[in-house]
Motif scaffolding. Sequence first.
Motif, PDB file in Angstrom:
ATOM      1  N   ALA A  43      32.624  15.200 -73.919  1.00 46.06           N
ATOM      2  CA  ALA A  43      32.826  15.806 -72.601  1.00 46.06           C
ATOM      3  C   ALA A  43      33.525  14.844 -71.651  1.00 46.06           C
ATOM      4  CB  ALA A  43      31.481  16.241 -72.018  1.00 46.06           C
ATOM      5  N   ARG A  44      33.263  13.557 -71.789  1.00 42.95           N
ATOM      6  CA  ARG A  44      33.887  12.594 -70.877  1.00 42.95           C
ATOM      7  C   ARG A  44      35.402  12.574 -71.052  1.00 42.95           C
ATOM      8  NH1 ARG A  44      31.236  10.054 -67.703  1.00 42.95           N
ATOM      9  NH2 ARG A  44      29.288  10.199 -68.873  1.00 42.95           N
ATOM     10  N   LEU A  45      35.849  12.628 -72.295  1.00 45.39           N
ATOM     11  CA  LEU A  45      37.286  12.688 -72.541  1.00 45.39           C
ATOM     12  C   LEU A  45      37.856  14.031 -72.083  1.00 45.39           C
ATOM     13  CD1 LEU A  45      37.429  11.039 -76.093  1.00 45.39           C
ATOM     14  CD2 LEU A  45      38.052  10.010 -73.886  1.00 45.39           C
ATOM     15  N   ALA A  46      37.116  15.104 -72.349  1.00 49.22           N
ATOM     16  CA  ALA A  46      37.573  16.429 -71.931  1.00 49.22           C
ATOM     17  C   ALA A  46      37.644  16.539 -70.416  1.00 49.22           C
ATOM     18  CB  ALA A  46      36.637  17.499 -72.493  1.00 49.22           C
ATOM     19  N   ALA A  47      36.732  15.863 -69.726  1.00 47.18           N
ATOM     20  CA  ALA A  47      36.703  15.931 -68.263  1.00 47.18           C
ATOM     21  C   ALA A  47      37.984  15.374 -67.657  1.00 47.18           C
ATOM     22  CB  ALA A  47      35.484  15.174 -67.725  1.00 47.18           C
ATOM     23  N   GLU A  48      38.519  14.305 -68.249  1.00 43.78           N
ATOM     24  CA  GLU A  48      39.769  13.750 -67.735  1.00 43.78           C
ATOM     25  C   GLU A  48      40.896  14.768 -67.847  1.00 43.78           C
ATOM     26  OE1 GLU A  48      40.713  10.028 -69.535  1.00 43.78           O
ATOM     27  OE2 GLU A  48      38.703   9.178 -69.214  1.00 43.78           O
ATOM     28  N   TRP A  49      40.958  15.432 -68.993  1.00 48.28           N
ATOM     29  CA  TRP A  49      41.993  16.453 -69.183  1.00 48.28           C
ATOM     30  C   TRP A  49      41.788  17.632 -68.223  1.00 48.28           C
ATOM     31  CZ3 TRP A  49      41.314  21.548 -70.871  1.00 48.28           C
ATOM     32  CH2 TRP A  49      42.494  22.254 -71.154  1.00 48.28           C
ATOM     33  N   TRP A  50      40.560  18.076 -68.104  1.00 48.20           N
ATOM     34  CA  TRP A  50      40.241  19.230 -67.257  1.00 48.20           C
ATOM     35  C   TRP A  50      40.542  18.932 -65.789  1.00 48.20           C
ATOM     36  CZ3 TRP A  50      39.591  24.222 -67.675  1.00 48.20           C
ATOM     37  CH2 TRP A  50      38.842  24.948 -66.752  1.00 48.20           C
ATOM     38  N   ALA A  51      40.130  17.742 -65.326  1.00 50.34           N
ATOM     39  CA  ALA A  51      40.416  17.370 -63.938  1.00 50.34           C
ATOM     40  C   ALA A  51      41.915  17.268 -63.712  1.00 50.34           C
ATOM     41  CB  ALA A  51      39.734  16.045 -63.596  1.00 50.34           C
ATOM     42  N   GLY A  52      42.643  16.805 -64.740  1.00 49.62           N
ATOM     43  CA  GLY A  52      44.088  16.662 -64.612  1.00 49.62           C
ATOM     44  C   GLY A  52      44.839  17.966 -64.484  1.00 49.62           C
ATOM     45  N   LEU A  53      44.203  19.069 -64.842  1.00 48.30           N
ATOM     46  CA  LEU A  53      44.867  20.374 -64.685  1.00 48.30           C
ATOM     47  C   LEU A  53      45.043  20.749 -63.220  1.00 48.30           C
ATOM     48  CD1 LEU A  53      43.045  22.524 -67.406  1.00 48.30           C
ATOM     49  CD2 LEU A  53      45.321  21.501 -67.544  1.00 48.30           C
ATOM     50  N   GLY A  54      44.250  20.142 -62.347  1.00 45.49           N
ATOM     51  CA  GLY A  54      44.310  20.479 -60.932  1.00 45.49           C
ATOM     52  C   GLY A  54      43.644  21.816 -60.652  1.00 45.49           C
ATOM     53  N   PHE A  55      43.558  22.128 -59.377  1.00 43.35           N
ATOM     54  CA  PHE A  55      42.884  23.367 -58.986  1.00 43.35           C
ATOM     55  C   PHE A  55      43.561  24.598 -59.573  1.00 43.35           C
ATOM     56  CE2 PHE A  55      41.527  20.504 -55.492  1.00 43.35           C
ATOM     57  CZ  PHE A  55      40.159  20.631 -55.660  1.00 43.35           C
ATOM     58  N   ALA A  56      44.887  24.625 -59.562  1.00 45.23           N
ATOM     59  CA  ALA A  56      45.611  25.803 -60.038  1.00 45.23           C
ATOM     60  C   ALA A  56      45.393  26.021 -61.536  1.00 45.23           C
ATOM     61  CB  ALA A  56      47.094  25.663 -59.719  1.00 45.23           C
ATOM     62  N   GLY A  57      45.464  24.931 -62.308  1.00 47.52           N
ATOM     63  CA  GLY A  57      45.268  25.068 -63.745  1.00 47.52           C
ATOM     64  C   GLY A  57      43.865  25.506 -64.099  1.00 47.52           C
ATOM     65  N   ARG A  58      42.891  24.955 -63.410  1.00 48.14           N
ATOM     66  CA  ARG A  58      41.500  25.352 -63.682  1.00 48.14           C
ATOM     67  C   ARG A  58      41.250  26.787 -63.241  1.00 48.14           C
ATOM     68  NH1 ARG A  58      40.726  20.060 -61.692  1.00 48.14           N
ATOM     69  NH2 ARG A  58      39.962  20.791 -59.667  1.00 48.14           N
ATOM     70  N   ARG A  59      41.792  27.138 -62.094  1.00 45.93           N
ATOM     71  CA  ARG A  59      41.612  28.515 -61.608  1.00 45.93           C
ATOM     72  C   ARG A  59      42.129  29.520 -62.628  1.00 45.93           C
ATOM     73  NH1 ARG A  59      43.412  31.489 -55.989  1.00 45.93           N
ATOM     74  NH2 ARG A  59      44.194  33.387 -56.934  1.00 45.93           N
ATOM     75  N   ALA A  60      43.315  29.281 -63.168  1.00 47.20           N
ATOM     76  CA  ALA A  60      43.902  30.234 -64.109  1.00 47.20           C
ATOM     77  C   ALA A  60      43.011  30.407 -65.334  1.00 47.20           C
ATOM     78  CB  ALA A  60      45.289  29.757 -64.522  1.00 47.20           C
ATOM     79  N   ARG A  61      42.479  29.312 -65.842  1.00 41.19           N
ATOM     80  CA  ARG A  61      41.642  29.391 -67.039  1.00 41.19           C
ATOM     81  C   ARG A  61      40.274  30.009 -66.744  1.00 41.19           C
ATOM     82  NH1 ARG A  61      45.431  25.734 -67.578  1.00 41.19           N
ATOM     83  NH2 ARG A  61      46.174  25.092 -69.641  1.00 41.19           N
TER      84      ARG A  61
END
Length: 495
Positions: A43-61
Amino acid sequence: MHAPGVPRVSDGELISTNPATGELAGQFPVADADAVGRAVERARLAAEWWAGLGFAGRRARLLRWRALMANRITELAGLSHLETGKPVVEAVVEAVSAIDHLDWAARNAKRVLGRRRVRSRLPVAEFSARLEYQPFGVVGVIGPWNYPVLTPLGSIGYALAAGNAVVSKPSEYTPAVGQWLVDTFAEVVPEQPVLQAVQGLGDVGAALCRSGIDKLAFTGSTRTAKVVMAACAETLTPLVIEAGGKDAVIVDTDADLDAAAEACVWGAFTNAGQTCIGIERAYVAAPVYDAFVDKVVTRAGRLTVGLDDADLGPITMPDQIATIRRHIEDAVERGGRAVLGGPDAVRPPYVHPTVLVDVPEDAEAVREETFGPTLTISRVSDAEEALTRANAAQYALGGAVFGRRRATRIAARMRSGMTAINSTLTFVGMPTLPFGGVGNSGFGRIHGADGLREFARSKAVTRRRGPSLLPAMTFERTPAHLDRIVKATKLMYGR
């Protein structure tokens, strides 16, 4: 023979069954402490990728996940019905609310948590200021069984929207629902294990507390919450806790009694009373007391109990039946009367609606969380006495007030994290409002803007934009500078 609904571990797998029929709901590999630790590292590695998507990328998913859940809501409700025994219609209502919360969190995360400029003040006018919110990293979520979709998603959805990865430990009574949420998220976010589940009994939850997560969200009993807090204290892991409740409704003399009775029956008996914000106590002003009791008994007496097409399903956690029985029997032994149900209403795995009157305030049915389909109704002289009694409980999660002229003032003085006026439980369905308790009901908030901020660290940033007019924070100060600082302070604040 193993009792239906009681989770068990066999050959390294957690087995979940229906509490009424024993039908298999699912079986899942049990995680040991090492497996929990590995999940957190992933999860720690995934969190870096997820945070890097920004608000717009996370919102879409997240909105794609929301759409998937909406389109498969019947499947989700059916699984919840199988695993908890709750009526399908109740499971649908729960899922709808969860989907709405996820939609709101995804759409509003940037507005609430996005970087913003903050006004400076005259003594430090040479600096600009900004505020930003950064995700914690990995958030652990220990969820309950009574609302296995809505309650965990109140933490999971908001934590994900804030940019965190999540490791979820579903209740051992509802692992199949918890796994369904993880698996469907992976369908729309296959790139990284942003949301994972670790399955098992209480020891798995303890391992999650000690696994190095950056924050924990816990929902469960007050007793277990204290154990969780102690485990998190070992590593100073911050947490948000939603614990037990003993919510009260106050019925004033000018209340609409039909509406109050209808809402009170819903608040007390929905999900067979297995609701942390369920109404367990009613304090009714004397002039309307008899009429209110009659209306409640009439409505509650029409409720059906059973597994299919009934208003109330079985008690999901079989051990809770003993607590419910004890509270009813204690109330009757202390002089209370069952005007509906009573000791004979306990018919495992079901408990039929029970309404108790004339119950002393020191009885278990008034003081302790029953978590079953019971309601005590007490006659009080007026709303002020009702408020005093309502506020005397050690729990302070939610509550309700029915009335007209004084309802708003009474609601403001009710010791609770949430209060509904002329309705019950409605605040949980409002994504725009924070949800959480006071005292033994916990601390911190999920839902709403406060819920988003709960899963992000605030970070303050200043930047020099010119020379200091009042150079206070330097060893280069001169007597002239000090004189100027004193004069300016008197001018600005001395009047």
